[in-house]
Design an enzyme around this catalytic site. Structure first.
Site, PDB file in Angstrom:
ATOM      1  N   CYS A  99       0.850  -1.191   0.000  1.00  0.00           N
ATOM      2  CA  CYS A  99       0.000   0.000   0.000  1.00  0.00           C
ATOM      3  C   CYS A  99       0.886   1.241   0.000  1.00  0.00           C
ATOM      4  O   CYS A  99       1.781   1.371   0.830  1.00  0.00           O
ATOM      5  CB  CYS A  99      -0.912  -0.018   1.225  1.00  0.00           C
ATOM      6  SG  CYS A  99      -1.924   1.471   1.391  1.00  0.00           S
ATOM      7  N   CYS A 102       0.179   3.254   3.595  1.00  0.00           N
ATOM      8  CA  CYS A 102       0.640   2.788   4.910  1.00  0.00           C
ATOM      9  C   CYS A 102       1.789   1.784   4.846  1.00  0.00           C
ATOM     10  O   CYS A 102       2.321   1.396   5.878  1.00  0.00           O
ATOM     11  CB  CYS A 102      -0.523   2.224   5.721  1.00  0.00           C
ATOM     12  SG  CYS A 102      -1.150   0.632   5.152  1.00  0.00           S
ATOM     13  N   CYS A 122      -1.613 -10.371  -7.547  1.00  0.00           N
ATOM     14  CA  CYS A 122      -2.076 -11.486  -6.725  1.00  0.00           C
ATOM     15  C   CYS A 122      -2.048 -11.002  -5.272  1.00  0.00           C
ATOM     16  O   CYS A 122      -0.976 -10.861  -4.678  1.00  0.00           O
ATOM     17  CB  CYS A 122      -1.131 -12.660  -6.953  1.00  0.00           C
ATOM     18  SG  CYS A 122      -1.658 -14.188  -6.188  1.00  0.00           S
TER      19      CYS A 122
END
Length: 134
Positions: A99, A102, A122
């Site tokens: 991400c 974060c 995936c």
């Protein structure tokens, strides 16, 4: 990744409080959920898949496809939502996806997906929250 400053930061104690033990193991310790174990693998509704760690929208359901691998798979992320880096763990070289907000580990991207991108993101289902379209 650890040296990178992310917009959303939490202490280890805060991550442990926010995430389930399985989410923590996958997202903060770079683990992998058991294939076929997450209900989001079977999610077919229109909507958005967001980071379970910070709620950043990551993938649109329109780019989800059945890869046969046992993990939710997507052609492409929402622009700017993820970052990648080389993962050389377990004696192989892969491209890790995390991400961009974060830094949580999401999964890996492979160059064996269908058109139009030819990519297969995936992603561990426990790293995602799904919000159906209204």
């Amino acid at each position: 990744m650890d040296a990178h400053a992310f917009p959303v930061t939490r202490t280890d104690a805060e991550w442990r409080q926010k995430l389930t033990p399985e989410q923590y193991q996958v997202m903060r310790e770079h683990g992998t959920e058991r294939p076929g174990s997450c209900a989001l693998l079977y999610e077919k509704r229109q909507g958005t898949f967001a980071c379970a760690g910070c709620d950043t929208p990551l993938f649109a359901s329109t780019l989800k496809f059945e890869s046969g691998t046992g993990w939710p798979s997507f052609n492409d992320p929402i622009p700017g939502s993820v970052e990648t880096e080389t993962d050389r763990s377990y004696g192989m070289t892969r491209t890790e996806v995390h991400c961009a907000s974060c830094g949580s580990h999401l999964g890996h991207v492979f160059p064996d997906g269908p058109p139009p991108t030819g990519l297969r993101y995936c992603i561990n289902g426990v790293a995602l929250n799904f919000t159906p379209a209204e």
